[in-house]
Design a protein around this motif. Structure first.
Motif, PDB file in Angstrom:
ATOM      1  N   VAL A  55     145.997 -10.953  33.426  1.00 32.14           N
ATOM      2  CA  VAL A  55     146.997 -11.695  32.582  1.00 32.14           C
ATOM      3  C   VAL A  55     148.352 -12.070  33.289  1.00 32.14           C
ATOM      4  CG1 VAL A  55     148.586 -11.155  30.449  1.00 32.14           C
ATOM      5  CG2 VAL A  55     146.504  -9.997  30.621  1.00 32.14           C
ATOM      6  N   ALA A  56     148.831 -13.446  33.067  1.00 29.51           N
ATOM      7  CA  ALA A  56     150.049 -13.647  33.773  1.00 29.51           C
ATOM      8  C   ALA A  56     151.262 -13.390  32.696  1.00 29.51           C
ATOM      9  CB  ALA A  56     150.025 -15.127  34.041  1.00 29.51           C
ATOM     10  N   PHE A  57     152.489 -13.128  33.310  1.00 29.94           N
ATOM     11  CA  PHE A  57     153.452 -12.880  32.492  1.00 29.94           C
ATOM     12  C   PHE A  57     154.810 -13.460  32.934  1.00 29.94           C
ATOM     13  CE2 PHE A  57     150.723  -9.081  32.433  1.00 29.94           C
ATOM     14  CZ  PHE A  57     150.937  -8.600  31.187  1.00 29.94           C
ATOM     15  N   VAL A  58     155.476 -13.725  31.961  1.00 26.40           N
ATOM     16  CA  VAL A  58     157.045 -14.412  32.397  1.00 26.40           C
ATOM     17  C   VAL A  58     157.957 -13.317  31.692  1.00 26.40           C
ATOM     18  CG1 VAL A  58     158.607 -15.935  31.925  1.00 26.40           C
ATOM     19  CG2 VAL A  58     156.222 -16.635  32.085  1.00 26.40           C
ATOM     20  N   LEU A  59     158.668 -12.438  32.518  1.00 18.25           N
ATOM     21  CA  LEU A  59     159.841 -11.663  32.146  1.00 18.25           C
ATOM     22  C   LEU A  59     161.313 -12.159  32.145  1.00 18.25           C
ATOM     23  CD1 LEU A  59     157.238  -9.806  32.715  1.00 18.25           C
ATOM     24  CD2 LEU A  59     158.924  -8.113  33.657  1.00 18.25           C
ATOM     25  N   THR A  60     161.862 -12.040  31.329  1.00 20.22           N
ATOM     26  CA  THR A  60     163.176 -12.591  31.416  1.00 20.22           C
ATOM     27  C   THR A  60     164.454 -11.463  31.070  1.00 20.22           C
ATOM     28  OG1 THR A  60     163.699 -13.176  28.919  1.00 20.22           O
ATOM     29  CG2 THR A  60     162.612 -14.629  30.302  1.00 20.22           C
ATOM     30  N   ASP A  61     165.517 -11.799  31.726  1.00 21.82           N
ATOM     31  CA  ASP A  61     166.717 -10.745  31.265  1.00 21.82           C
ATOM     32  C   ASP A  61     167.916 -11.520  31.517  1.00 21.82           C
ATOM     33  OD1 ASP A  61     167.921  -8.022  31.210  1.00 21.82           O
ATOM     34  OD2 ASP A  61     168.259  -8.258  33.103  1.00 21.82           O
ATOM     35  N   LEU A  62     168.989 -11.274  30.496  1.00 22.28           N
ATOM     36  CA  LEU A  62     170.173 -11.928  30.535  1.00 22.28           C
ATOM     37  C   LEU A  62     171.296 -11.594  31.611  1.00 22.28           C
ATOM     38  CD1 LEU A  62     170.606 -12.413  26.549  1.00 22.28           C
ATOM     39  CD2 LEU A  62     169.374 -13.783  28.376  1.00 22.28           C
ATOM     40  N   GLU A  63     171.766 -12.397  32.193  1.00 19.09           N
ATOM     41  CA  GLU A  63     172.824 -12.087  33.404  1.00 19.09           C
ATOM     42  C   GLU A  63     174.072 -11.810  32.492  1.00 19.09           C
ATOM     43  OE1 GLU A  63     173.121 -13.350  37.644  1.00 19.09           O
ATOM     44  OE2 GLU A  63     174.460 -14.744  36.353  1.00 19.09           O
ATOM     45  N   GLY A  64     174.784 -10.767  32.910  1.00 17.51           N
ATOM     46  CA  GLY A  64     176.070 -10.521  32.489  1.00 17.51           C
ATOM     47  C   GLY A  64     176.226 -10.100  30.839  1.00 17.51           C
ATOM     48  N   SER A  65     175.023  -9.472  30.394  1.00 17.65           N
ATOM     49  CA  SER A  65     175.085  -9.386  28.942  1.00 17.65           C
ATOM     50  C   SER A  65     176.125  -8.355  28.571  1.00 17.65           C
ATOM     51  CB  SER A  65     173.675  -9.011  28.487  1.00 17.65           C
ATOM     52  OG  SER A  65     173.122  -8.101  29.303  1.00 17.65           O
ATOM     53  N   THR A  66     176.122  -7.276  29.427  1.00 19.08           N
ATOM     54  CA  THR A  66     176.986  -5.990  28.995  1.00 19.08           C
ATOM     55  C   THR A  66     178.534  -6.620  28.698  1.00 19.08           C
ATOM     56  OG1 THR A  66     175.940  -4.432  30.328  1.00 19.08           O
ATOM     57  CG2 THR A  66     178.109  -3.925  29.781  1.00 19.08           C
ATOM     58  N   GLY A  67     179.031  -7.563  29.764  1.00 15.78           N
ATOM     59  CA  GLY A  67     180.519  -7.793  29.593  1.00 15.78           C
ATOM     60  C   GLY A  67     180.287  -8.699  28.349  1.00 15.78           C
ATOM     61  N   ARG A  68     179.480  -9.626  27.920  1.00 19.24           N
ATOM     62  CA  ARG A  68     179.548 -10.627  26.809  1.00 19.24           C
ATOM     63  C   ARG A  68     179.643  -9.581  25.491  1.00 19.24           C
ATOM     64  NH1 ARG A  68     177.397 -15.904  28.531  1.00 19.24           N
ATOM     65  NH2 ARG A  68     177.185 -16.419  26.190  1.00 19.24           N
TER      66      ARG A  68
END
Length: 227
Positions: free
Chosen positions: A51-64
């Motif tokens: 399987v091929a995967f795309v993972l994402t994560d938001l930068e600076g989310s804690t501060g936002r």
């Protein structure tokens, strides 16, 4: 990698540099062979085996979340909608029980679709008008390998560990792909998407160095801090 509370507001430009969107309704049922060979299907909606995967994560989310929680809630909801829309265009499946916090995990039967989806995702993200005061930037990682689904429908195995460490190495607005994913899926990218070889890197907890390639669409930002 930037600390979670450091938001890089550098303008990330976009252009349409991915292959034309394709119909995925009948295609999902008809695809029995992927880029890597025969695909095992654990359910009508989730690929298994290779399987091929795309993972994402938001930068600076804690501060936002600290500064503007209402706006961040709206932005997170929109981000998840974008991930779902991209998955629909590229025959992917987001595993909502797999992501933690504001991260996402999306699975694809073909590495070419995963790479194209990551490009599509970043282009949509940087053209979006966000509720928060700064653009919402997502790290994205693409990796492919053998996995299995446990009884709860979660993907397990070393492939997931490598994909997660690859994601942690990146920066907001950046797409990092393993050399494995690129070798399997590069033929699906249109001319104009630049592949920048960043060389092998040791990722935390992974014994062998992982070859990393930055996937950069057209006029999208190309320069990021070191991994």
């Amino acid at each position: 990698m930037l600390a979670d509370d450091q938001v890089d507001s550098t303008d990330v430009r976009c252009d349409a540099m991915l292959s034309p969107s394709r119909s995925v309704g009948a295609g999902r049922a008809q695809r029995e062979v992927d880029d890597h060979g025969p695909m095992q299907t654990a359910s009508p909606s989730m690929p298994a085996g290779i399987v091929a995967f795309v993972l994402t994560d938001l930068e600076g989310s804690t501060g936002r979340w600290e500064r503007a929680p209402a706006a961040m809630a709206d932005d997170l909801a929109r981000h998840l909608s974008i991930v779902d829309e991209v998955c629909e265009r590229w025959a992917g499946w987001r595993a909502p029980e797999q992501g933690a916090g504001d991260s996402t995990v999306s699975a694809f039967a073909r590495a070419s679709d995963a790479l194209a989806a990551a490009v599509d995702l970043q282009q949509v993200m940087c053209s979006e008008v966000w509720a928060g005061p700064e653009p919402l930037l997502a790290r994205a990682a693409v990796h492919a390998g053998e996995v299995h689904l446990d009884d709860t429908g979660r993907y397990q195995g070393p492939t997931m560990n490598r994909a997660g460490r690859l994601l942690q190495a990146g920066h907001g607005g950046q797409i990092l792909a393993s050399s494995t994913a690129v070798e399997l899926g590069r033929a699906g990218l249109r001319d104009g998407v630049e592949l920048i070889d960043l060389g092998p890197h040791r990722l935390r907890g992974i014994d062998e160095p992982v070859g990393i390639v930055q996937v950069t669409p057209g006029s999208h930002r190309k320069t990021f801090p070191p991994l």
